[in-house]
Design a protein around this motif. Sequence first.
Motif, short mmCIF file in Angstrom:
data_model
loop_
_atom_site.label_atom_id
_atom_site.label_comp_id
_atom_site.label_asym_id
_atom_site.label_seq_id
_atom_site.Cartn_x
_atom_site.Cartn_y
_atom_site.Cartn_z
N THR A 57 84.99 53.13 32.99
CA THR A 57 84.35 53.18 34.15
C THR A 57 82.81 53.43 34.00
N LYS A 58 82.02 53.08 34.88
CA LYS A 58 80.52 53.08 34.97
C LYS A 58 80.19 54.74 34.91
N ILE A 59 79.40 54.86 33.95
CA ILE A 59 78.91 56.37 33.87
C ILE A 59 77.56 56.36 34.30
N LYS A 60 77.18 57.38 35.03
CA LYS A 60 75.92 57.72 35.31
C LYS A 60 75.14 58.52 34.67
N LEU A 61 74.29 58.11 33.90
CA LEU A 61 73.30 58.88 32.73
C LEU A 61 71.95 58.80 33.09
N ASN B 268 76.81 66.43 34.31
CA ASN B 268 77.14 65.09 35.10
C ASN B 268 78.00 63.90 34.62
N SER B 269 78.26 64.00 33.24
CA SER B 269 78.76 62.82 32.26
C SER B 269 79.68 63.57 31.45
N PRO B 270 80.88 62.50 31.06
CA PRO B 270 81.88 63.04 30.20
C PRO B 270 81.33 63.27 29.04
N ARG B 271 81.70 64.41 28.32
CA ARG B 271 80.98 64.83 27.16
C ARG B 271 81.22 64.07 25.76
N ASP B 272 82.57 63.25 25.68
CA ASP B 272 82.84 62.36 24.84
C ASP B 272 81.54 61.03 24.87
N ALA B 273 81.48 60.69 25.90
CA ALA B 273 80.56 59.56 26.31
C ALA B 273 79.13 59.86 25.73
N VAL B 274 78.72 61.09 26.29
CA VAL B 274 77.16 61.68 25.85
C VAL B 274 77.14 61.77 24.33
N ALA C 125 79.68 70.78 21.92
CA ALA C 125 79.63 70.00 23.17
C ALA C 125 80.56 70.82 24.16
N TYR C 126 82.02 71.15 24.03
CA TYR C 126 82.98 71.60 24.80
C TYR C 126 82.47 73.06 24.97
N GLY C 127 81.72 74.05 24.00
CA GLY C 127 81.23 75.32 24.10
C GLY C 127 80.05 75.37 25.05
N LEU C 128 79.17 74.40 24.76
CA LEU C 128 78.10 74.41 25.63
C LEU C 128 77.96 74.30 27.18
N VAL C 129 78.99 73.58 27.40
CA VAL C 129 79.25 73.49 29.08
C VAL C 129 79.35 74.96 29.71
N SER C 130 79.87 76.07 28.98
CA SER C 130 80.36 77.27 29.79
C SER C 130 79.34 78.33 29.29
N ILE C 131 78.34 78.30 28.47
CA ILE C 131 77.56 79.39 28.18
C ILE C 131 75.98 78.72 28.18
N SER C 132 75.01 79.80 28.47
CA SER C 132 73.61 79.44 28.45
C SER C 132 73.25 78.84 27.13
N THR C 133 72.09 77.71 27.06
CA THR C 133 71.62 77.29 25.90
C THR C 133 71.25 78.29 24.76
#
Length: 297
Positions: A62-66, A175-181, A230-238
């Motif tokens: 599907t079209k990814i908005k990046l 805003n976008s799928p982690r695998d795609a990014v 990537a999976y961990g970065l979504v839930s904690i601060s940088t």
Amino acid sequence: MKQSNIKAQVFVLMAAILWGTTGSTQAFAPENATPIVIGALRIAIGGTALFLVAKLRGAFKTKIKLDKKLLLIASICMAVYQPLFFLGVFKTGVALGTALALGSSPVFSGVIEYFMGGKLSKRWIVGTIVSIIGCTLLFAGQNFINMNILGLILSLGAGLSYAVYVKVSQKLFQNSPRDAVNGLVFFISAVILSPILFMNDLSWVISTRGIMTTLHLGVVATALAYTLFAYGLVSISTPKAVTLTLAEPLTAAILGVVVFNENLTYVSMFGVLFLFCGLIINSYPEKEKVKDRIRAL
């Protein structure tokens, strides 16, 4: 909320442990394999693997908005980190170069977070300071330090580029799928670094040791590690994520002792202790605020 936070920290720590195997793996590479070429190959293999995995999992169906600007910034940061780090280490020595690159990343990350309106907890500040002291002591006790100005700038540049990469990637993941990014960022990074591969001797790659080294670095220490990150970065601060990645030098030091029978000096031992304490402080869950408890009720 707490469970997802703990799970995210575990993912980041697992990624850092895998990154910590890169030094030991490079030691098994053929003699004519240079660090910069190994770094470029690592991104080439890892980037290709991440892109193919994303495609097989249907991330691009599907079209990814990046945000193209953010995508380009993340790709450039990941690409330049490799030569900046290796050249910085070459100019200043392993001790100072590695300590500056890895130790400055959490600081740069905290500064970026602060100027972007984020809040830095006292626990993070204390844990980060302790971790940076540990990182400095760990490497200061191992090698002769060469105060090369260009090397210092290159190493700090590596720390900054990594901190920016993490912050920008986190925004892309929102805003976008982690695998795609991940697939796009690393594939573009591989293209940016590709000239290095055409300008150097790659004959060593087809040897058994060359194949095993590059596959581990590309597939395990890059593709798998950055997927976990990537999976961990979504839930904690940088800032917290970057500080937790200091488990990388801790892993490298332990592997050096276990695999290569290296002897740590007393200074380095204190560094390991400080690093471990800093990671424990940062990994310990924050206390819930009274307002948050009231809302939960």
